[in-house]
Design a protein around this motif. Structure first.
Motif, mmCIF file in Angstrom:
data_model
loop_
_atom_site.group_PDB
_atom_site.id
_atom_site.type_symbol
_atom_site.label_atom_id
_atom_site.label_comp_id
_atom_site.label_asym_id
_atom_site.label_seq_id
_atom_site.Cartn_x
_atom_site.Cartn_y
_atom_site.Cartn_z
ATOM 1 N N GLY A 223 0.801 -1.217 0.000
ATOM 2 C CA GLY A 223 0.000 0.000 0.000
ATOM 3 C C GLY A 223 0.833 1.266 0.000
ATOM 4 O O GLY A 223 0.311 2.360 0.228
ATOM 5 N N VAL A 224 2.117 1.163 -0.281
ATOM 6 C CA VAL A 224 3.006 2.323 -0.201
ATOM 7 C C VAL A 224 3.265 2.965 -1.562
ATOM 8 O O VAL A 224 3.114 4.170 -1.723
ATOM 9 C CB VAL A 224 4.358 1.933 0.448
ATOM 10 C CG1 VAL A 224 5.322 3.102 0.444
ATOM 11 C CG2 VAL A 224 4.139 1.427 1.861
ATOM 12 N N SER A 225 3.658 2.176 -2.545
ATOM 13 C CA SER A 225 4.101 2.759 -3.815
ATOM 14 C C SER A 225 3.070 2.704 -4.925
ATOM 15 O O SER A 225 3.268 3.292 -5.982
ATOM 16 C CB SER A 225 5.396 2.093 -4.270
ATOM 17 O OG SER A 225 5.234 0.702 -4.358
ATOM 18 N N GLY A 226 1.978 2.007 -4.732
ATOM 19 C CA GLY A 226 0.913 1.982 -5.711
ATOM 20 C C GLY A 226 1.109 0.969 -6.818
ATOM 21 O O GLY A 226 1.976 0.100 -6.755
ATOM 22 N N VAL A 227 0.299 1.105 -7.850
ATOM 23 C CA VAL A 227 0.339 0.194 -8.989
ATOM 24 C C VAL A 227 0.664 1.004 -10.243
ATOM 25 O O VAL A 227 0.683 2.227 -10.226
ATOM 26 C CB VAL A 227 -0.986 -0.563 -9.164
ATOM 27 C CG1 VAL A 227 -1.256 -1.459 -7.969
ATOM 28 C CG2 VAL A 227 -2.140 0.393 -9.379
ATOM 29 N N GLY A 228 0.892 0.287 -11.340
ATOM 30 C CA GLY A 228 1.294 0.940 -12.573
ATOM 31 C C GLY A 228 2.802 1.128 -12.588
ATOM 32 O O GLY A 228 3.549 0.373 -11.968
ATOM 33 N N ARG A 229 3.241 2.155 -13.278
ATOM 34 C CA ARG A 229 4.685 2.433 -13.374
ATOM 35 C C ARG A 229 5.126 3.089 -12.074
ATOM 36 O O ARG A 229 4.778 4.237 -11.790
ATOM 37 C CB ARG A 229 4.939 3.346 -14.563
ATOM 38 C CG ARG A 229 6.393 3.575 -14.836
ATOM 39 C CD ARG A 229 6.572 4.342 -16.135
ATOM 40 N NE ARG A 229 7.970 4.672 -16.341
ATOM 41 C CZ ARG A 229 8.412 5.415 -17.330
ATOM 42 N NH1 ARG A 229 7.563 5.884 -18.235
ATOM 43 N NH2 ARG A 229 9.693 5.683 -17.443
#
Length: 80
Positions: A17-23
């Motif tokens: 839950g820290v850096s997210g999804v995608g690039r």
């Protein structure tokens, strides 16, 4: 001497839950084998790894559930 090899990491999931999804991360592998990465977030941080194995162990192999994909911009091959 090898040219720097640029890459990015694209995640399908973010279990922390820290850096997210995608690039989520951009990086460069230098001729020395060192890997420098910068997170693509509001709190972008830069980290230097001794080699690809060190980076891979921390950010890819340790979290297979994130289904991260590596995209190389200068070559389609994995680093040596």
């Amino acid at each position: 001497m090898k040219d720097p090899q640029r890459f990015t990491i694209i995640r399908e999931q973010d279990t922390s839950g820290v850096s997210g999804v995608g690039r989520v991360l951009d990086g460069v592998i230098f001729h020395t084998g060192q890997v420098v990465v910068c997170w693509r977030s509001n709190h972008a941080s830069i980290t230097i790894f001794e080699n690809w194995d060190a980076f891979d162990g921390v950010h890819l192999k340790a979290h297979p559930e994130n289904r991260a994909k590596i995209q190389f911009f200068d070559s389609s091959d994995m680093p040596e």
